[in-house]
Scaffold this motif. Sequence first.
Motif, PDB file in Angstrom:
ATOM      1  N   SER A 183       0.831  -1.210   0.000  1.00 48.76           N
ATOM      2  CA  SER A 183       0.000   0.000   0.000  1.00 48.76           C
ATOM      3  C   SER A 183       0.862   1.256   0.000  1.00 48.76           C
ATOM      4  O   SER A 183       0.543   2.240  -0.677  1.00 48.76           O
ATOM      5  CB  SER A 183      -0.951   0.000   1.199  1.00 48.76           C
ATOM      6  OG  SER A 183      -0.229   0.005   2.421  1.00 48.76           O
ATOM      7  N   GLU A 184       1.975   1.245   0.745  1.00 51.61           N
ATOM      8  CA  GLU A 184       2.861   2.408   0.784  1.00 51.61           C
ATOM      9  C   GLU A 184       3.566   2.612  -0.553  1.00 51.61           C
ATOM     10  O   GLU A 184       3.700   3.753  -1.029  1.00 51.61           O
ATOM     11  CB  GLU A 184       3.903   2.253   1.899  1.00 51.61           C
ATOM     12  CG  GLU A 184       3.349   2.382   3.301  1.00 51.61           C
ATOM     13  CD  GLU A 184       2.688   1.102   3.810  1.00 51.61           C
ATOM     14  OE1 GLU A 184       2.068   1.144   4.878  1.00 51.61           O
ATOM     15  OE2 GLU A 184       2.790   0.067   3.136  1.00 51.61           O
ATOM     16  N   SER A 208       5.031  -2.241  14.623  1.00 53.84           N
ATOM     17  CA  SER A 208       3.676  -2.754  14.358  1.00 53.84           C
ATOM     18  C   SER A 208       2.785  -1.724  13.677  1.00 53.84           C
ATOM     19  O   SER A 208       1.678  -2.049  13.249  1.00 53.84           O
ATOM     20  CB  SER A 208       3.023  -3.193  15.680  1.00 53.84           C
ATOM     21  OG  SER A 208       2.960  -2.097  16.590  1.00 53.84           O
ATOM     22  N   ASN A 209       3.267  -0.475  13.587  1.00 56.52           N
ATOM     23  CA  ASN A 209       2.404   0.591  13.061  1.00 56.52           C
ATOM     24  C   ASN A 209       3.024   1.274  11.841  1.00 56.52           C
ATOM     25  O   ASN A 209       2.936   2.503  11.697  1.00 56.52           O
ATOM     26  CB  ASN A 209       2.127   1.624  14.156  1.00 56.52           C
ATOM     27  CG  ASN A 209       3.425   2.286  14.635  1.00 56.52           C
ATOM     28  OD1 ASN A 209       4.511   1.758  14.435  1.00 56.52           O
ATOM     29  ND2 ASN A 209       3.295   3.448  15.267  1.00 56.52           N
ATOM     30  N   ASN A 226       2.235   1.363   8.690  1.00 56.81           N
ATOM     31  CA  ASN A 226       1.297   2.050   7.807  1.00 56.81           C
ATOM     32  C   ASN A 226       0.899   3.412   8.366  1.00 56.81           C
ATOM     33  O   ASN A 226       0.952   4.425   7.665  1.00 56.81           O
ATOM     34  CB  ASN A 226       0.054   1.181   7.584  1.00 56.81           C
ATOM     35  CG  ASN A 226      -0.879   1.763   6.542  1.00 56.81           C
ATOM     36  OD1 ASN A 226      -1.693   2.630   6.831  1.00 56.81           O
ATOM     37  ND2 ASN A 226      -0.777   1.285   5.309  1.00 56.81           N
ATOM     38  N   SER A 227       0.518   3.458   9.634  1.00 54.16           N
ATOM     39  CA  SER A 227       0.096   4.724  10.234  1.00 54.16           C
ATOM     40  C   SER A 227       1.286   5.664  10.406  1.00 54.16           C
ATOM     41  O   SER A 227       1.145   6.886  10.250  1.00 54.16           O
ATOM     42  CB  SER A 227      -0.585   4.483  11.584  1.00 54.16           C
ATOM     43  OG  SER A 227       0.299   3.857  12.491  1.00 54.16           O
ATOM     44  N   GLN A 228       2.467   5.116  10.695  1.00 55.68           N
ATOM     45  CA  GLN A 228       3.652   5.959  10.839  1.00 55.68           C
ATOM     46  C   GLN A 228       4.020   6.604   9.511  1.00 55.68           C
ATOM     47  O   GLN A 228       4.334   7.803   9.457  1.00 55.68           O
ATOM     48  CB  GLN A 228       4.827   5.116  11.353  1.00 55.68           C
ATOM     49  CG  GLN A 228       6.085   5.903  11.646  1.00 55.68           C
ATOM     50  CD  GLN A 228       6.011   6.661  12.954  1.00 55.68           C
ATOM     51  OE1 GLN A 228       5.309   7.677  13.058  1.00 55.68           O
ATOM     52  NE2 GLN A 228       6.735   6.190  13.951  1.00 55.68           N
ATOM     53  N   THR A 229       3.961   5.833   8.439  1.00 57.06           N
ATOM     54  CA  THR A 229       4.250   6.376   7.111  1.00 57.06           C
ATOM     55  C   THR A 229       3.269   7.490   6.766  1.00 57.06           C
ATOM     56  O   THR A 229       3.654   8.563   6.279  1.00 57.06           O
ATOM     57  CB  THR A 229       4.170   5.271   6.041  1.00 57.06           C
ATOM     58  OG1 THR A 229       5.086   4.224   6.365  1.00 57.06           O
ATOM     59  CG2 THR A 229       4.509   5.822   4.657  1.00 57.06           C
ATOM     60  N   SER A 230       1.979   7.240   7.033  1.00 56.40           N
ATOM     61  CA  SER A 230       0.957   8.237   6.748  1.00 56.40           C
ATOM     62  C   SER A 230       1.176   9.497   7.582  1.00 56.40           C
ATOM     63  O   SER A 230       1.025  10.618   7.086  1.00 56.40           O
ATOM     64  CB  SER A 230      -0.430   7.651   7.026  1.00 56.40           C
ATOM     65  OG  SER A 230      -1.440   8.602   6.768  1.00 56.40           O
ATOM     66  N   SER A 231       1.558   9.327   8.844  1.00 60.60           N
ATOM     67  CA  SER A 231       1.789  10.479   9.723  1.00 60.60           C
ATOM     68  C   SER A 231       2.970  11.317   9.244  1.00 60.60           C
ATOM     69  O   SER A 231       2.930  12.551   9.303  1.00 60.60           O
ATOM     70  CB  SER A 231       2.051  10.005  11.159  1.00 60.60           C
ATOM     71  OG  SER A 231       0.909   9.370  11.699  1.00 60.60           O
ATOM     72  N   THR A 273       1.862  13.212   6.117  1.00 56.20           N
ATOM     73  CA  THR A 273       0.951  14.297   6.497  1.00 56.20           C
ATOM     74  C   THR A 273       1.723  15.450   7.132  1.00 56.20           C
ATOM     75  O   THR A 273       1.449  16.628   6.848  1.00 56.20           O
ATOM     76  CB  THR A 273      -0.114  13.780   7.472  1.00 56.20           C
ATOM     77  OG1 THR A 273      -0.905  12.772   6.816  1.00 56.20           O
ATOM     78  CG2 THR A 273      -1.020  14.900   7.942  1.00 56.20           C
TER      79      THR A 273
END
Length: 424
Positions: free
Chosen positions: A117-118, A380-381, A383-388, A391
């Motif tokens: 996804s990334e 474990s995070n 996906n959310s770390q990449t998005s953060s 952003t």
Amino acid sequence: MNHPSYRDRRRATAPPRLPGRARNARRLSAAAAVAAMLLVGCDTGTPKASPHSSGPGVSLAPSATPSHSRSTFAPALTTAATACTNSSKLAGWSNRRLAMLTIAVPVSETSVSDATSEVSAGAGGVLLFGSKAPSDLGSRLTTLKSHVPGHLGLLVMTDEEGGGIQRMANLVGSLPWPAYMGAHWTPAQIQQNVTKVAKKMAAAQVNMDLAPVVDVDGRNVAPSHTNPDGWRSFSGNTSVVSKAGVAYMNGLRAGGVIPVVKHFPGLGGSTYNSDFGPARTLPWSTLQKVGIPPFTAAIKAGAPAIMVSNNIVPGLGTNPASLSPTAISSELRGKMGFKGLVVTDSLSAKAISAAGFSVPAAAVQALRSGADMVLFDLGSNVNSQTSSIATAITNAVTGGHLSRSRLIDAAGHVLAVRHVNLCS
């Protein structure tokens, strides 16, 4: 004295009148010249870009054309073209897409599809973690690369230094600790053995190695919490490290792998390992004599990428070097003239949080300081770390805390190290 009249002077200087047939021939010749001029003015060939164009926002002046006085039948037609460059193409990208290109996403080498996804969102690279690569890693990475928008390629990086720092030795063969290489191998032997490993890395679709370590250390110990180097360093002798580092770098390039010289400006003699807490290098005045020459040698030999450490450098400010415009923009870029890709060490390091930065905030500060690509640890995070991180970068541009031109410049360096030409 008698002065001749204007009419008499004109008659005296006028050419003799031509016979009728000659006059007609001269008229036909003049008509042909006019037609030729019109054809030139109507040239429909492909306009050639000015060699002085320098990217986005540049408006090229029309090429100079000779003026034809008293000629109303042959207007001067000009062509103008905007030269295509990676920068001019990137200027049309969204801030989010540019931000993604500056991020290397951590992923387990046994499960590279986790980063699909990334990668599909435009991540510039992936960083492989693990100690034993699957036998079909190459085909898995080929599938992952197929998700890159526009098929622009992907930086697939790992830590393959030698000794205890090897991620895929089971696939590509093992190298000894750099300390052993520096003490027992000639530069030619280092290059030859590294090339063998690099060719197998490239065959497995891994195109970037976070090596060589060119820190000048020489302590005969394993790397630890208190000492980031030890056997990871080729030697405690600056000259030996310079020669061995260039040999290792050239071995990777000969095998089709992009080397990343690290850890600028040198971790030898550091007070601590920045992965586990705040750390300081030797004073800048000392590093300039002892630690900087191996980086200078690598740059002169064409180093394509350099990693900046998370250590504070006494004499260069109070922030870790990876977040310091003095270390990156003033020293590495400015005084040392490095024009390649600048990569951060992992922004998940305790030294970064101890300096008061979250990973997203550190990513923004690193880009502001002159870095081009940010790294962080596998967790474990992801996906959310990449998005953060993405952003935070886009918000920084929108809020005026990070210039869009700096973001475009960083993205351009990521493409350049892979020899991607957006205009081809």
